[in-house]
Enzyme design. Structure first.
Site, PDB file in Angstrom:
ATOM      1  N   ARG A   1       0.812  -1.224   0.000  1.00  0.00           N
ATOM      2  CA  ARG A   1       0.000   0.000   0.000  1.00  0.00           C
ATOM      3  C   ARG A   1       0.842   1.271   0.000  1.00  0.00           C
ATOM      4  O   ARG A   1       0.395   2.322   0.434  1.00  0.00           O
ATOM      5  CB  ARG A   1      -0.997   0.008   1.168  1.00  0.00           C
ATOM      6  CG  ARG A   1      -2.020  -1.119   1.102  1.00  0.00           C
ATOM      7  CD  ARG A   1      -3.156  -0.901   2.091  1.00  0.00           C
ATOM      8  NE  ARG A   1      -4.162  -1.939   1.934  1.00  0.00           N
ATOM      9  CZ  ARG A   1      -4.188  -3.078   2.635  1.00  0.00           C
ATOM     10  NH1 ARG A   1      -3.250  -3.308   3.542  1.00  0.00           N
ATOM     11  NH2 ARG A   1      -5.140  -3.957   2.430  1.00  0.00           N
TER      12      ARG A   1
ATOM     13  N   LYS B   1       3.671  10.984 -11.669  1.00  0.00           N
ATOM     14  CA  LYS B   1       2.766  10.161 -12.464  1.00  0.00           C
ATOM     15  C   LYS B   1       3.416   8.804 -12.709  1.00  0.00           C
ATOM     16  O   LYS B   1       4.524   8.724 -13.236  1.00  0.00           O
ATOM     17  CB  LYS B   1       2.459  10.835 -13.809  1.00  0.00           C
ATOM     18  CG  LYS B   1       1.445  11.952 -13.734  1.00  0.00           C
ATOM     19  CD  LYS B   1       1.080  12.407 -15.142  1.00  0.00           C
ATOM     20  CE  LYS B   1       0.019  13.475 -15.128  1.00  0.00           C
ATOM     21  NZ  LYS B   1      -0.363  13.909 -16.495  1.00  0.00           N
TER      22      LYS B   1
ATOM     23  N   GLU C   1      10.129  16.761 -25.594  1.00  0.00           N
ATOM     24  CA  GLU C   1       9.587  17.217 -24.314  1.00  0.00           C
ATOM     25  C   GLU C   1      10.281  18.488 -23.846  1.00  0.00           C
ATOM     26  O   GLU C   1       9.674  19.311 -23.151  1.00  0.00           O
ATOM     27  CB  GLU C   1       9.701  16.113 -23.259  1.00  0.00           C
ATOM     28  CG  GLU C   1       8.855  14.871 -23.527  1.00  0.00           C
ATOM     29  CD  GLU C   1       7.386  15.038 -23.173  1.00  0.00           C
ATOM     30  OE1 GLU C   1       6.979  16.157 -22.778  1.00  0.00           O
ATOM     31  OE2 GLU C   1       6.633  14.051 -23.284  1.00  0.00           O
TER      32      GLU C   1
ATOM     33  N   LYS D   1       8.429  22.340 -14.988  1.00  0.00           N
ATOM     34  CA  LYS D   1       7.503  21.299 -14.560  1.00  0.00           C
ATOM     35  C   LYS D   1       7.302  21.323 -13.055  1.00  0.00           C
ATOM     36  O   LYS D   1       6.177  21.177 -12.567  1.00  0.00           O
ATOM     37  CB  LYS D   1       7.989  19.916 -15.002  1.00  0.00           C
ATOM     38  CG  LYS D   1       6.992  18.824 -14.615  1.00  0.00           C
ATOM     39  CD  LYS D   1       7.181  17.549 -15.363  1.00  0.00           C
ATOM     40  CE  LYS D   1       6.020  16.606 -15.069  1.00  0.00           C
ATOM     41  NZ  LYS D   1       6.128  15.329 -15.801  1.00  0.00           N
TER      42      LYS D   1
ATOM     43  N   GLU E   1      -3.349  17.281 -11.236  1.00  0.00           N
ATOM     44  CA  GLU E   1      -3.871  17.641 -12.548  1.00  0.00           C
ATOM     45  C   GLU E   1      -5.368  17.949 -12.524  1.00  0.00           C
ATOM     46  O   GLU E   1      -6.164  17.413 -13.301  1.00  0.00           O
ATOM     47  CB  GLU E   1      -3.585  16.530 -13.567  1.00  0.00           C
ATOM     48  CG  GLU E   1      -3.651  17.011 -15.011  1.00  0.00           C
ATOM     49  CD  GLU E   1      -3.186  15.968 -16.013  1.00  0.00           C
ATOM     50  OE1 GLU E   1      -3.995  15.560 -16.849  1.00  0.00           O
ATOM     51  OE2 GLU E   1      -2.017  15.556 -15.941  1.00  0.00           O
TER      52      GLU E   1
ATOM     53  N   ARG F   1      -1.944  21.748 -14.521  1.00  0.00           N
ATOM     54  CA  ARG F   1      -1.003  20.701 -14.909  1.00  0.00           C
ATOM     55  C   ARG F   1      -1.379  20.047 -16.237  1.00  0.00           C
ATOM     56  O   ARG F   1      -0.509  19.495 -16.929  1.00  0.00           O
ATOM     57  CB  ARG F   1      -0.906  19.640 -13.808  1.00  0.00           C
ATOM     58  CG  ARG F   1       0.144  18.578 -14.113  1.00  0.00           C
ATOM     59  CD  ARG F   1       0.466  17.684 -12.942  1.00  0.00           C
ATOM     60  NE  ARG F   1       1.421  16.663 -13.331  1.00  0.00           N
ATOM     61  CZ  ARG F   1       2.001  15.801 -12.503  1.00  0.00           C
ATOM     62  NH1 ARG F   1       1.734  15.857 -11.211  1.00  0.00           N
ATOM     63  NH2 ARG F   1       2.859  14.907 -12.958  1.00  0.00           N
TER      64      ARG F   1
ATOM     65  N   ASN G   1       0.295  18.356 -21.003  1.00  0.00           N
ATOM     66  CA  ASN G   1      -0.113  17.340 -21.969  1.00  0.00           C
ATOM     67  C   ASN G   1      -0.197  17.893 -23.392  1.00  0.00           C
ATOM     68  O   ASN G   1      -0.789  17.254 -24.271  1.00  0.00           O
ATOM     69  CB  ASN G   1      -1.463  16.745 -21.574  1.00  0.00           C
ATOM     70  CG  ASN G   1      -1.357  15.873 -20.343  1.00  0.00           C
ATOM     71  OD1 ASN G   1      -0.553  14.950 -20.284  1.00  0.00           O
ATOM     72  ND2 ASN G   1      -2.161  16.174 -19.339  1.00  0.00           N
TER      73      ASN G   1
ATOM     74  N   HIS H   1      -0.098  15.588 -26.358  1.00  0.00           N
ATOM     75  CA  HIS H   1      -0.247  14.212 -25.886  1.00  0.00           C
ATOM     76  C   HIS H   1      -1.580  13.582 -26.282  1.00  0.00           C
ATOM     77  O   HIS H   1      -1.653  12.355 -26.424  1.00  0.00           O
ATOM     78  CB  HIS H   1      -0.069  14.147 -24.372  1.00  0.00           C
ATOM     79  CG  HIS H   1       1.348  14.306 -23.919  1.00  0.00           C
ATOM     80  ND1 HIS H   1       2.100  15.427 -24.225  1.00  0.00           N
ATOM     81  CD2 HIS H   1       2.165  13.498 -23.189  1.00  0.00           C
ATOM     82  CE1 HIS H   1       3.315  15.289 -23.688  1.00  0.00           C
ATOM     83  NE2 HIS H   1       3.374  14.132 -23.072  1.00  0.00           N
TER      84      HIS H   1
ATOM     85  N   HIS I   1      -0.721  10.272 -27.896  1.00  0.00           N
ATOM     86  CA  HIS I   1      -1.066   8.996 -27.274  1.00  0.00           C
ATOM     87  C   HIS I   1      -1.941   8.154 -28.199  1.00  0.00           C
ATOM     88  O   HIS I   1      -1.799   6.922 -28.254  1.00  0.00           O
ATOM     89  CB  HIS I   1      -1.780   9.231 -25.944  1.00  0.00           C
ATOM     90  CG  HIS I   1      -0.871   9.616 -24.828  1.00  0.00           C
ATOM     91  ND1 HIS I   1      -1.324  10.019 -23.593  1.00  0.00           N
ATOM     92  CD2 HIS I   1       0.487   9.657 -24.743  1.00  0.00           C
ATOM     93  CE1 HIS I   1      -0.303  10.303 -22.807  1.00  0.00           C
ATOM     94  NE2 HIS I   1       0.811  10.095 -23.489  1.00  0.00           N
TER      95      HIS I   1
ATOM     96  N   HIS J   1       7.554   7.540 -27.806  1.00  0.00           N
ATOM     97  CA  HIS J   1       6.647   8.484 -27.146  1.00  0.00           C
ATOM     98  C   HIS J   1       6.952   9.935 -27.529  1.00  0.00           C
ATOM     99  O   HIS J   1       6.051  10.694 -27.898  1.00  0.00           O
ATOM    100  CB  HIS J   1       6.731   8.321 -25.622  1.00  0.00           C
ATOM    101  CG  HIS J   1       5.970   9.369 -24.868  1.00  0.00           C
ATOM    102  ND1 HIS J   1       4.596   9.464 -24.904  1.00  0.00           N
ATOM    103  CD2 HIS J   1       6.393  10.386 -24.080  1.00  0.00           C
ATOM    104  CE1 HIS J   1       4.200  10.493 -24.174  1.00  0.00           C
ATOM    105  NE2 HIS J   1       5.267  11.063 -23.662  1.00  0.00           N
TER     106      HIS J   1
END
Length: 380
Positions: A130, A152, A194, A235, A245, A249, A253, A256, A260, A274
């Site tokens: 956990r 993330k 990026e 960032k 986000e 934030r 993206n 993206h 994606h 990517h």
């Protein structure tokens, strides 16, 4: 931005998240300090290093030697290279190996690798017992400026990228810029997308600097550390204001949503890395913004020109196998976009541009204009 740059001692960027704040240490040869920093951060800790086969050949032994010199016990977990490792099967492999290594809640998982390893190891740490803390040691440019920072973590679903995951911040990031010398030119270029993203979305002066100095970044000059530190500061500032986000934030993206979908359409394979997907996606976002009258066509051309100048793909037709195997049609790409994490009640959310250096969040974008835009681009 215009002063001559020189190699210097390491730079530390703080990610200000209160009692969960952490440092990003950037510089040449800082990997050697991993053990010392881990021992100071968590005296008596046990660690497990998660890496992939290619990174292991270059950097696993130096990382283990640094840990051993600081009397930090460690074990190694090596996975296959590539986006295919961000899967349920590999997550199970890593999780079971961490349990077998007796990694407890007060121990540390160390992610030594690019974005795939960082996302995978971070997610395994997030769910192990956990929640176990972890350290990011990014070995690709993309990971150093983006995926290692901000917490993330996750794996891919056959239905889309990064759909299974958790926010789980690292406790330390060690970004050794010398390890980037072992990257292939294509991998380095993919990471550069990026870097350019930070200028395009929120720092026009940085983008202009990149246009003039990208050769120094690629050759390993002092501009490399400057570009990485500038990207990380950008960032870190956004993450500190919007960790999960819920607002700002989402700007990170940029490119993206398109990118994606293209990655999914190409099977998360080496047809499209990517960063390459992000490059094409940013150009599509700029061109779509221009079509909507939000940004000048000159700015959209400027973005595409710079990304093309460094060797990145900027058109759908640049994607490997486009003419031979084809690409998903506009409806299929739109269906993949509908699985994007930013979708709310079925409405698409895009990050669009008002100028170079000024991105905005566009909610409730109607699908039909996007479909028509993609159809035109596929036929171009």
């Amino acid at each position: 931005m215009t002063a001559p740059l020189k190699h210097s001692a390491s730079v530390t960027v703080d990610v200000a998240l209160g009692d969960r704040a952490y440092d990003i240490v950037i510089g040449r040869d800082v990997l050697a300090s991993l053990g010392e920093r881990v021992a100071a951060l968590r005296p008596g800790v046990r660690t497990a290093v998660v890496t992939d086969r290619t990174v292991a050949k270059h950097w696993l032994e130096p990382a283990e030697a640094s840990l051993a010199a600081a009397d930090v016990p460690t074990s190694r977990i090596v996975v296959e290279e590539g986006e295919g490792s961000k899967s349920y099967a590999t997550l199970k492999q890593v999780s079971e190996a961490l349990i077998a290594a007796k990694i407890e809640r007060n121990d540390l998982v160390i992610a030594l690798g690019g974005g795939v390893v960082g996302d995978l190891a971070g997610f395994a740490a997030a769910i192990l017992r956990r929640g176990v803390d972890f350290v990011q040691v990014p070995t690709s440019l993309l990971a150093q400026v983006d995926s290692s920072v901000g917490g993330k973590t996750g794996i891919n679903s056959p239905q889309g990228k990064n759909l299974i995951g958790a926010f789980h911040q690292p406790v330390l990031v060690i970004a050794d810029t010398s390890v980037l010398d072992t990257l292939s030119p294509r991998q380095f270029r993919a990471g550069y997308a990026e870097v350019a993203k930070y200028g395009i979305l929120g720092d026009a002066a940085f983008f202009a600097w990149l246009e003039k100095n990208h050769a120094d970044i690629f050759s390993g000059g002092a501009g490399r550390e400057h570009a990485i530190a500038t990207s990380c500061r950008a960032k870190a500032a956004i993450v500190s204001r919007d960790e999960r986000e819920t607002g700002e934030r989402a700007l990170l993206n940029l490119g993206h949503t398109f990118g994606h979908a293209l990655e999914a359409a190409t099977g998360f394979s080496d047809r499209l890395f990517h960063g390459e997907g992000v490059s094409v996606g940013m150009v599509l976002a700029a061109e779509f913004s221009a079509q909507l009258g939000m940004i000048s066509s000159d700015d959209a051309v400027r973005i595409a020109r710079h990304l093309s100048a460094v060797g990145l793909p900027t058109r759908l037709q640049d994607i490997a196998g486009f003419t031979q195997e084809g690409l998903a049609d506009a409806d299929a790409l739109l269906a993949l976009m509908a699985q994007d994490k930013k979708v709310k009640r079925g409405k698409l959310t895009f990050i669009l541009l008002e100028a170079v250096g000024r991105a905005v969040i566009a909610n409730n974008v109607e699908p039909q204009p996007v479909r028509d835009f993609l159809q035109a681009k596929l036929k171009a």
